[in-house]
Design a protein around this motif. Structure first.
Motif, short mmCIF file in Angstrom:
data_model
loop_
_atom_site.label_atom_id
_atom_site.label_comp_id
_atom_site.label_asym_id
_atom_site.label_seq_id
_atom_site.Cartn_x
_atom_site.Cartn_y
_atom_site.Cartn_z
N PRO A 1 -6.79 7.91 3.99
CA PRO A 1 -6.90 6.74 4.88
C PRO A 1 -6.16 5.55 4.26
O PRO A 1 -6.03 5.47 3.04
N SER A 2 -5.75 4.62 5.08
CA SER A 2 -5.04 3.44 4.57
C SER A 2 -6.00 2.57 3.76
O SER A 2 -7.22 2.73 3.80
N LYS A 3 -5.42 1.61 3.06
CA LYS A 3 -6.20 0.70 2.21
C LYS A 3 -7.26 -0.04 3.03
O LYS A 3 -8.41 -0.16 2.60
N ASP A 4 -6.89 -0.54 4.21
CA ASP A 4 -7.84 -1.28 5.05
C ASP A 4 -8.99 -0.39 5.50
O ASP A 4 -10.15 -0.82 5.50
N VAL A 5 -8.70 0.85 5.88
CA VAL A 5 -9.75 1.77 6.31
C VAL A 5 -10.69 2.08 5.15
O VAL A 5 -11.91 2.11 5.32
N MET A 6 -10.12 2.31 3.96
CA MET A 6 -10.96 2.60 2.79
C MET A 6 -11.85 1.41 2.43
O MET A 6 -13.02 1.60 2.08
N LEU A 7 -11.31 0.19 2.53
CA LEU A 7 -12.14 -0.99 2.26
C LEU A 7 -13.27 -1.09 3.26
O LEU A 7 -14.40 -1.44 2.90
N GLY A 8 -12.99 -0.79 4.52
CA GLY A 8 -14.03 -0.79 5.55
C GLY A 8 -15.11 0.22 5.25
O GLY A 8 -16.31 -0.04 5.44
N MET A 9 -14.71 1.40 4.75
CA MET A 9 -15.68 2.44 4.41
C MET A 9 -16.58 1.97 3.26
O MET A 9 -17.79 2.20 3.27
N VAL A 10 -15.99 1.30 2.28
CA VAL A 10 -16.76 0.79 1.14
C VAL A 10 -17.75 -0.27 1.60
O VAL A 10 -18.92 -0.26 1.21
N ASP B 1 0.84 -1.19 0.00
CA ASP B 1 0.00 0.00 0.00
C ASP B 1 0.88 1.25 0.00
O ASP B 1 1.53 1.54 1.00
N PRO B 2 0.92 2.01 -1.10
CA PRO B 2 1.75 3.20 -1.15
C PRO B 2 1.36 4.25 -0.10
O PRO B 2 2.20 5.01 0.37
N VAL B 3 0.08 4.28 0.27
CA VAL B 3 -0.37 5.27 1.25
C VAL B 3 0.30 5.02 2.61
O VAL B 3 0.73 5.97 3.27
N SER B 4 0.42 3.77 3.00
CA SER B 4 1.06 3.45 4.28
C SER B 4 2.52 3.88 4.31
O SER B 4 2.99 4.45 5.29
N VAL B 5 3.23 3.63 3.23
CA VAL B 5 4.64 4.03 3.16
C VAL B 5 4.74 5.55 3.15
O VAL B 5 5.60 6.13 3.84
N ALA B 6 3.86 6.21 2.41
CA ALA B 6 3.88 7.68 2.37
C ALA B 6 3.61 8.26 3.75
O ALA B 6 4.24 9.26 4.15
N LYS B 7 2.70 7.65 4.51
CA LYS B 7 2.42 8.10 5.88
C LYS B 7 3.66 8.01 6.76
O LYS B 7 3.98 8.94 7.50
N VAL B 8 4.36 6.89 6.69
CA VAL B 8 5.57 6.69 7.50
C VAL B 8 6.62 7.74 7.15
O VAL B 8 7.21 8.36 8.04
N LEU B 9 6.83 7.96 5.85
CA LEU B 9 7.84 8.93 5.43
C LEU B 9 7.47 10.35 5.84
O LEU B 9 8.33 11.12 6.30
#
Length: 180
Positions: free
Chosen positions: A131-140, A87-95
């Motif tokens: 939001p991370s991939k898992d959070v977005m899937l939960g929203m869907v 998940d690129p979003v997770s890596v971007a958050k960490v950076l």
């Protein structure tokens, strides 16, 4: 650096780039080994990998992997490259969190490439704010399930109203002395 080592390094980078969906670039001038190790561990937990390589060798590997080339302004200075496998979003958050950490002044983000789109620093920060991939899937899932749960509540409401009405009739009969 002997030519054979350079070819091996480019081949290794190419293989890793072919697996990655995004590459983020940061400058690490003055980072200690402990800081770099801590950042590597956080990025690894987020589903990525940090690589330090000569800019020219990294550019060659990007070209051989068929990736969108990084702009020249991103390739100046001593760069650290974050390869995103999950998940690129997770890596971007960490950076972004690490770059904004007040205790360090050696690392800062520059930008990157997501699939075929070149990202500026502002776009990279906006990606990190998603939001991370898992959070977005939960929203869907919640969005899809909402009408179904509403229908179930509406149907259950009719049955509940019928039971309440029958209970009130029973209570009235018991109060008036009639046998139910």
């Amino acid at each position: 650096m002997p030519a054979k080592i350079k070819y091996e390094l480019v081949a290794d980078l190419k293989a890793k780039l072919e697996r990655s969906s995004a590459v983020f670039v940061g400058e690490y001038r003055g980072m200690t080994v402990a800081q770099a190790t801590a950042l590597r561990a956080k990025v690894r937990q987020a589903g990525g990998e940090l690589k330090i390589a000569k800019n020219t060798l990294f550019e060659i590997a990007m070209k051989e992997a068929g990736k969108t080339p990084l702009p020249d302004e991103l390739m100046a200075g001593p760069n650290i490259f974050a390869l995103c496998y999950d998940d690129p979003v997770s890596v971007a958050k960490v950076l972004k969190e690490y770059a904004n950490d007040k205790t360090q002044k050696a690392f800062f983000l520059k930008g990157g490439v997501l699939e075929t789109q070149v990202l500026s620093l502002e776009q990279l920060k906006a990606l990190a704010d998603l939001p991370s991939k898992d959070v977005m899937l939960g929203m869907v899932v919640r969005t899809i399930a909402a009408p179904i749960s509403g229908l179930v509540n509406a149907l259950a409401g009719n049955v509940r109203n019928l039971v309440n009405c029958l209970a009130q009739i029973r209570d009235k009969k018991q109060d008036s002395g009639e046998a139910a």
